[in-house]
Design a protein around this motif. Sequence first.
Motif, PDB file in Angstrom:
ATOM      1  N   GLY A 378       0.817  -1.213   0.000  1.00 56.56           N
ATOM      2  CA  GLY A 378       0.000   0.000   0.000  1.00 56.56           C
ATOM      3  C   GLY A 378       0.849   1.261   0.000  1.00 56.56           C
ATOM      4  O   GLY A 378       0.522   2.254  -0.662  1.00 56.56           O
ATOM      5  N   ALA A 379       1.972   1.222   0.722  1.00 50.61           N
ATOM      6  CA  ALA A 379       2.869   2.381   0.735  1.00 50.61           C
ATOM      7  C   ALA A 379       3.509   2.592  -0.629  1.00 50.61           C
ATOM      8  O   ALA A 379       3.724   3.740  -1.058  1.00 50.61           O
ATOM      9  CB  ALA A 379       3.944   2.194   1.809  1.00 50.61           C
ATOM     10  N   LEU A 416      -2.404  -9.744  -4.405  1.00 49.21           N
ATOM     11  CA  LEU A 416      -2.268  -8.855  -5.556  1.00 49.21           C
ATOM     12  C   LEU A 416      -3.196  -9.248  -6.703  1.00 49.21           C
ATOM     13  O   LEU A 416      -3.677  -8.375  -7.449  1.00 49.21           O
ATOM     14  CB  LEU A 416      -0.817  -8.837  -6.045  1.00 49.21           C
ATOM     15  N   THR A 417      -3.418 -10.504  -6.864  1.00 51.28           N
ATOM     16  CA  THR A 417      -4.257 -10.967  -7.972  1.00 51.28           C
ATOM     17  C   THR A 417      -5.689 -11.253  -7.529  1.00 51.28           C
ATOM     18  O   THR A 417      -6.506 -11.691  -8.343  1.00 51.28           O
ATOM     19  CB  THR A 417      -3.656 -12.241  -8.573  1.00 51.28           C
ATOM     20  N   GLY A 418      -5.993 -11.023  -6.234  1.00 48.00           N
ATOM     21  CA  GLY A 418      -7.347 -11.252  -5.742  1.00 48.00           C
ATOM     22  C   GLY A 418      -8.286 -10.127  -6.141  1.00 48.00           C
ATOM     23  O   GLY A 418      -7.933  -9.188  -6.867  1.00 48.00           O
ATOM     24  N   ASN A 419      -9.523 -10.240  -5.625  1.00 44.37           N
ATOM     25  CA  ASN A 419     -10.542  -9.257  -5.987  1.00 44.37           C
ATOM     26  C   ASN A 419     -10.349  -7.936  -5.242  1.00 44.37           C
ATOM     27  O   ASN A 419     -10.557  -6.869  -5.813  1.00 44.37           O
ATOM     28  CB  ASN A 419     -11.934  -9.825  -5.684  1.00 44.37           C
ATOM     29  N   ASP A 420      -9.971  -8.021  -3.965  1.00 37.54           N
ATOM     30  CA  ASP A 420      -9.836  -6.811  -3.150  1.00 37.54           C
ATOM     31  C   ASP A 420      -8.391  -6.329  -3.178  1.00 37.54           C
ATOM     32  O   ASP A 420      -7.659  -6.393  -2.188  1.00 37.54           O
ATOM     33  CB  ASP A 420     -10.281  -7.110  -1.716  1.00 37.54           C
ATOM     34  N   ASN A 421      -7.984  -5.836  -4.336  1.00 43.97           N
ATOM     35  CA  ASN A 421      -6.591  -5.431  -4.512  1.00 43.97           C
ATOM     36  C   ASN A 421      -6.442  -4.009  -5.023  1.00 43.97           C
ATOM     37  O   ASN A 421      -5.391  -3.617  -5.519  1.00 43.97           O
ATOM     38  CB  ASN A 421      -5.886  -6.378  -5.473  1.00 43.97           C
ATOM     39  N   GLY A 422      -7.508  -3.221  -4.877  1.00 43.51           N
ATOM     40  CA  GLY A 422      -7.484  -1.882  -5.458  1.00 43.51           C
ATOM     41  C   GLY A 422      -6.450  -0.959  -4.845  1.00 43.51           C
ATOM     42  O   GLY A 422      -5.899  -0.097  -5.531  1.00 43.51           O
ATOM     43  N   ASN A 423      -6.167  -1.139  -3.555  1.00 39.63           N
ATOM     44  CA  ASN A 423      -5.256  -0.228  -2.868  1.00 39.63           C
ATOM     45  C   ASN A 423      -3.807  -0.683  -2.902  1.00 39.63           C
ATOM     46  O   ASN A 423      -2.922   0.040  -2.425  1.00 39.63           O
ATOM     47  CB  ASN A 423      -5.683  -0.072  -1.400  1.00 39.63           C
ATOM     48  N   ILE A 424      -3.559  -1.873  -3.430  1.00 41.61           N
ATOM     49  CA  ILE A 424      -2.188  -2.392  -3.387  1.00 41.61           C
ATOM     50  C   ILE A 424      -1.668  -2.812  -4.757  1.00 41.61           C
ATOM     51  O   ILE A 424      -0.469  -3.098  -4.891  1.00 41.61           O
ATOM     52  CB  ILE A 424      -2.094  -3.595  -2.431  1.00 41.61           C
ATOM     53  N   LEU A 425      -2.506  -2.837  -5.760  1.00 37.34           N
ATOM     54  CA  LEU A 425      -2.088  -3.311  -7.077  1.00 37.34           C
ATOM     55  C   LEU A 425      -1.516  -2.156  -7.892  1.00 37.34           C
ATOM     56  O   LEU A 425      -2.150  -1.120  -8.074  1.00 37.34           O
ATOM     57  CB  LEU A 425      -3.261  -3.937  -7.823  1.00 37.34           C
ATOM     58  N   ALA A 446       7.973 -16.461 -12.046  1.00 39.94           N
ATOM     59  CA  ALA A 446       8.286 -15.096 -12.454  1.00 39.94           C
ATOM     60  C   ALA A 446       7.743 -14.798 -13.852  1.00 39.94           C
ATOM     61  O   ALA A 446       7.198 -13.712 -14.097  1.00 39.94           O
ATOM     62  CB  ALA A 446       9.799 -14.885 -12.416  1.00 39.94           C
ATOM     63  N   PHE A 447       7.873 -15.758 -14.764  1.00 39.02           N
ATOM     64  CA  PHE A 447       7.310 -15.571 -16.102  1.00 39.02           C
ATOM     65  C   PHE A 447       5.788 -15.452 -16.044  1.00 39.02           C
ATOM     66  O   PHE A 447       5.186 -14.667 -16.793  1.00 39.02           O
ATOM     67  CB  PHE A 447       7.703 -16.742 -17.003  1.00 39.02           C
ATOM     68  N   ASP A 448       5.164 -16.212 -15.145  1.00 36.89           N
ATOM     69  CA  ASP A 448       3.707 -16.134 -15.024  1.00 36.89           C
ATOM     70  C   ASP A 448       3.261 -14.754 -14.550  1.00 36.89           C
ATOM     71  O   ASP A 448       2.250 -14.226 -15.024  1.00 36.89           O
ATOM     72  CB  ASP A 448       3.205 -17.206 -14.055  1.00 36.89           C
ATOM     73  N   ILE A 449       4.024 -14.193 -13.626  1.00 41.10           N
ATOM     74  CA  ILE A 449       3.689 -12.836 -13.150  1.00 41.10           C
ATOM     75  C   ILE A 449       3.849 -11.835 -14.291  1.00 41.10           C
ATOM     76  O   ILE A 449       3.012 -10.944 -14.476  1.00 41.10           O
ATOM     77  CB  ILE A 449       4.574 -12.445 -11.950  1.00 41.10           C
ATOM     78  N   TYR A 450       4.884 -12.010 -15.094  1.00 44.33           N
ATOM     79  CA  TYR A 450       5.101 -11.104 -16.224  1.00 44.33           C
ATOM     80  C   TYR A 450       3.961 -11.219 -17.236  1.00 44.33           C
ATOM     81  O   TYR A 450       3.493 -10.204 -17.775  1.00 44.33           O
ATOM     82  CB  TYR A 450       6.445 -11.426 -16.880  1.00 44.33           C
ATOM     83  N   ASP A 451       3.509 -12.437 -17.456  1.00 43.94           N
ATOM     84  CA  ASP A 451       2.418 -12.632 -18.417  1.00 43.94           C
ATOM     85  C   ASP A 451       1.087 -12.087 -17.916  1.00 43.94           C
ATOM     86  O   ASP A 451       0.185 -11.801 -18.720  1.00 43.94           O
ATOM     87  CB  ASP A 451       2.269 -14.126 -18.719  1.00 43.94           C
ATOM     88  N   SER A 452       0.943 -11.939 -16.557  1.00 41.40           N
ATOM     89  CA  SER A 452      -0.337 -11.487 -15.994  1.00 41.40           C
ATOM     90  C   SER A 452      -0.491  -9.972 -15.998  1.00 41.40           C
ATOM     91  O   SER A 452      -1.544  -9.465 -15.596  1.00 41.40           O
ATOM     92  CB  SER A 452      -0.477 -12.009 -14.557  1.00 41.40           C
ATOM     93  N   PHE A 453       0.519  -9.257 -16.452  1.00 38.12           N
ATOM     94  CA  PHE A 453       0.416  -7.799 -16.470  1.00 38.12           C
ATOM     95  C   PHE A 453      -0.758  -7.343 -17.317  1.00 38.12           C
ATOM     96  O   PHE A 453      -1.540  -6.476 -16.908  1.00 38.12           O
ATOM     97  CB  PHE A 453       1.724  -7.188 -17.001  1.00 38.12           C
ATOM     98  N   GLN A 454      -0.856  -7.924 -18.485  1.00 36.27           N
ATOM     99  CA  GLN A 454      -1.918  -7.502 -19.401  1.00 36.27           C
ATOM    100  C   GLN A 454      -3.288  -7.867 -18.851  1.00 36.27           C
ATOM    101  O   GLN A 454      -4.237  -7.079 -18.973  1.00 36.27           O
ATOM    102  CB  GLN A 454      -1.710  -8.142 -20.774  1.00 36.27           C
ATOM    103  N   ASP A 455      -3.399  -9.033 -18.210  1.00 37.45           N
ATOM    104  CA  ASP A 455      -4.685  -9.455 -17.655  1.00 37.45           C
ATOM    105  C   ASP A 455      -5.138  -8.541 -16.521  1.00 37.45           C
ATOM    106  O   ASP A 455      -6.345  -8.334 -16.332  1.00 37.45           O
ATOM    107  CB  ASP A 455      -4.598 -10.894 -17.142  1.00 37.45           C
ATOM    108  N   LEU A 456      -4.191  -8.000 -15.766  1.00 38.96           N
ATOM    109  CA  LEU A 456      -4.529  -7.132 -14.638  1.00 38.96           C
ATOM    110  C   LEU A 456      -4.626  -5.665 -15.035  1.00 38.96           C
ATOM    111  O   LEU A 456      -4.892  -4.803 -14.191  1.00 38.96           O
ATOM    112  CB  LEU A 456      -3.467  -7.275 -13.539  1.00 38.96           C
ATOM    113  N   GLY A 457      -4.447  -5.399 -16.328  1.00 38.06           N
ATOM    114  CA  GLY A 457      -4.566  -4.028 -16.804  1.00 38.06           C
ATOM    115  C   GLY A 457      -3.377  -3.153 -16.456  1.00 38.06           C
ATOM    116  O   GLY A 457      -3.524  -1.930 -16.334  1.00 38.06           O
TER     117      GLY A 457
END
Length: 598
Positions: A378-379, A416-425, A446-457
């Motif tokens: 959050g910080a 970070l990938t959950g539903n209630d992540n507006g204040n920390i994502l 690590a590659f999976d996190i990189y690939d999820s950038f587009q999915d998380l906007g």
Amino acid sequence: EMISPFLRRSKTDSDDGFLELFKAISTLNNRHNDFNPTLSMSINLSDTEIYSEEREETVSSSSGADIKNIKVQGDDPPVQDTFISLSERLDKAIKESCTKSVIDAFEEERTSSKNELSDKQLGRIITFLADRDVVMSFEVTKYHVQQCKVEGRMVPLFLYHYMMSGLKNCRSKNEAERLASDIQEHIIEEYSDGKKAVYKYILLPQLALNMERLNFHDSARPLVEYFLGEKYPLLNPDIYESLLKTAWRNPFARDDWAPTLPYHRLLSELVSCGHRPEPELVTKVLHIYYPYRDIDSITEILSSIQQLHHYEDHPYDYRIDCGTLETISVLVSKRGSVDLSLLIIEMAESFGYSMSESMFEDVILSFAASRQVPQCLGALVDMETNGYIPSRELLRKVAKKLSYDDKRLRYTQHILTGNDNGNILSTATMNSLMMGYGMKKNIQAAFDIYDSFQDLGLKPDSNTVTFMMEILYFSTTQRFGQRIYSKEDLNPKDVDDVVGEIDIVLSTMKEENIEATRHFYHEYIRLLCSLGLFEDAKLALEEALSNKINLQVGTIFLHAVQCAHKGYYDMARDIARLSPAVGCGKQPTLLRRINNLQ
């Protein structure tokens, strides 16, 4: 009747008769000082005193006169044994500054069954001996206390101050410390009940102040800690403030140096009781705790300053400069003191300062060190919201904290990938998670996190691509090892796989219009060298040169030395000669190393 036998003598007799007459009268006067009619007539003239010549002349000159007209005179009154009282002897001894006589007078008073000396005289002994024999002055004080206790009275307070001021006259440090300990025990024993405790509340801080002024810190500190621990009421704030004024720091002290007294507790006690010390004194107390390693002490001092700043009934300005706040914030962030970091932010806002990038970073690191993952993320988001871009070094530190445990990484990914992540994502938080997996050598995650950038906007940034190049390097060394290879030493298929992944990152940079940084080129060149692609690495170096990007010296050294190790000496020298062009300056050491390898 006594003198009639002498009167019957003829005038023609010798004048010795009159002399004998007056000798007899003188003898009677010396014995009785008055006429005694019952005195025996037998007088032995041989036992009488002989008069002076003057008296003999007087007597002989009056030998012819009528005896009735003679006035009989005796000697001057004899000197009697006069008694000098103890009080008079004491006054004389003090007037003559005779310490031994004063002590003797007191010893006589102490051993006598009579109390001949008054309270005033005992007080004079105490004050007199304080500058000459403070140990004996303390003995007189104790005796005076006992005498007053019998009569239901108390010794005047100022006598204790006089006596304790004599500690400076002790012959040695050990004597002073022993005496201070005895005085402390005496005060606690005599003044712990009822209203008499007021003496204890005043005298013990004064005793500590005297010892501290004499640089007897070993005795002063336990005493201060004692009355602070006992929660003594603050009856005399000036003593506490005087104790604060003794604060000092040896400029040559080591970093593990600690203040001689718990000044933070003294300041907190003063402020909590409503006292307003001068701002210069408060700042002085804060600075002696540099390098601010004692978290509890610094927190207490800053809390007191914050409380003083909120008071409006004084003309003082207790604001601390922003540089000092940032320095404290940086030094305490590594210890995970979240409360102190938040207090510094609160103080900066109350003082009218804007939050600096350094303060945000310190709060983030404090949360990370204390394993408060949601607060840390959050910080990071708040930092980006306030217009600051988290640095690569900050994100790496956060990633390192996250990579300590697989469970912590999975938990971070879950929130970070959950539903209630507006204040920390954010991109920064995802970069930290991705780099954390890379440090843990979990390349696929690590590659999976990189690939999820587009999915998380989210859009990747320069830190994202830099971390991906570093993660690919981890993957390469994990697959091939950390030896220096040439292209011919590796399986071409394995090399093509890594090159394909590199192309994906480069295409992302082009699509998202991400500018390469010096850190990116360092990781990019290091990755190409680990694959033995020295020509491609040189092209990347020339690309950085064309983009006017100043590279790290380590990048030039790494590339040139690895080329020299594989026998590409000319290429290594060309790279070394490019060093001034990419902002690294001339490197004669590098050229000598290449020559040595050749």
